[in-house]
Motif scaffolding. Structure first.
Motif, PDB file in Angstrom:
ATOM      1  N   ARG A 153       0.828  -1.209   0.000  1.00  0.00           N
ATOM      2  CA  ARG A 153       0.000   0.000   0.000  1.00  0.00           C
ATOM      3  C   ARG A 153       0.857   1.252   0.000  1.00  0.00           C
ATOM      4  N   GLY A 154       0.287   2.317  -0.510  1.00  0.00           N
ATOM      5  CA  GLY A 154       0.914   3.633  -0.451  1.00  0.00           C
ATOM      6  C   GLY A 154       1.909   3.881  -1.564  1.00  0.00           C
ATOM      7  N   GLY A 155       2.742   4.886  -1.356  1.00  0.00           N
ATOM      8  CA  GLY A 155       3.743   5.253  -2.348  1.00  0.00           C
ATOM      9  C   GLY A 155       5.095   5.414  -1.690  1.00  0.00           C
ATOM     10  N   SER A 156       6.135   5.385  -2.484  1.00  0.00           N
ATOM     11  CA  SER A 156       7.496   5.495  -1.957  1.00  0.00           C
ATOM     12  C   SER A 156       8.151   6.771  -2.448  1.00  0.00           C
ATOM     13  N   PHE A 157       9.422   6.940  -2.086  1.00  0.00           N
ATOM     14  CA  PHE A 157      10.200   8.091  -2.538  1.00  0.00           C
ATOM     15  C   PHE A 157      10.312   8.129  -4.054  1.00  0.00           C
ATOM     16  N   ALA A 158      10.105   6.994  -4.726  1.00  0.00           N
ATOM     17  CA  ALA A 158      10.244   6.924  -6.180  1.00  0.00           C
ATOM     18  C   ALA A 158       8.924   7.134  -6.914  1.00  0.00           C
ATOM     19  N   VAL A 159       7.835   7.261  -6.183  1.00  0.00           N
ATOM     20  CA  VAL A 159       6.510   7.441  -6.793  1.00  0.00           C
ATOM     21  C   VAL A 159       6.206   8.935  -6.851  1.00  0.00           C
ATOM     22  N   PRO A 160       5.762   9.445  -7.998  1.00  0.00           N
ATOM     23  CA  PRO A 160       5.416  10.871  -8.072  1.00  0.00           C
ATOM     24  C   PRO A 160       4.384  11.234  -6.999  1.00  0.00           C
ATOM     25  N   LEU A 173      -2.345   6.631   0.386  1.00  0.00           N
ATOM     26  CA  LEU A 173      -2.551   5.447   1.217  1.00  0.00           C
ATOM     27  C   LEU A 173      -3.479   4.444   0.554  1.00  0.00           C
ATOM     28  N   THR A 174      -4.357   4.914  -0.289  1.00  0.00           N
ATOM     29  CA  THR A 174      -5.318   4.023  -0.939  1.00  0.00           C
ATOM     30  C   THR A 174      -4.727   3.274  -2.129  1.00  0.00           C
TER      31      THR A 174
END
Length: 103
Positions: A67-74, A80-81
């Motif tokens: 779930r969620g996004g990381s430092f590499a995701v815009p 969170l969804t």
């Protein structure tokens, strides 16, 4: 954009090329006092992957939920969804897990 001051999901534009300290984005603190709920690393969840969430679902697939996004995701995609499948044995620098305890 506003997300750059709230979470680590803007690449190097937010000052961190990869992960950041948990309290590095105080504007991103949740109502409950949690930091880094978005960005930094995606969260590996101990639950079976299904296209749609079904409470109490039995495992019919080998993948777990991330779930969620990381430092590499815009930034706009670091939500969170956001959910995707990931095999349990795969290791990735953009995925971690959250340690929690009950009072």
């Amino acid at each position: 954009p506003e997300f750059e001051s709230h979470c680590n999901a803007a690449g190097e534009a937010d000052g961190y090329a990869t992960t950041s300290p948990v309290d590095a984005f105080p504007l991103g603190e949740s109502f409950f006092g949690c930091f880094a709920m978005n960005g930094n690393v995606c969260e590996f969840v101990d639950g079976p992957w299904a296209l749609y969430y079904v409470p109490g679902a039995t495992r019919t697939h080998e993948d777990h939920v991330v779930r969620g996004g990381s430092f590499a995701v815009p930034g706009p995609r670091a939500r969170l969804t956001r959910r995707k499948p990931m095999p349990a044995l795969v290791r990735n620098t953009m995925v971690g897990f959250r340690v929690a305890r009950s009072p």
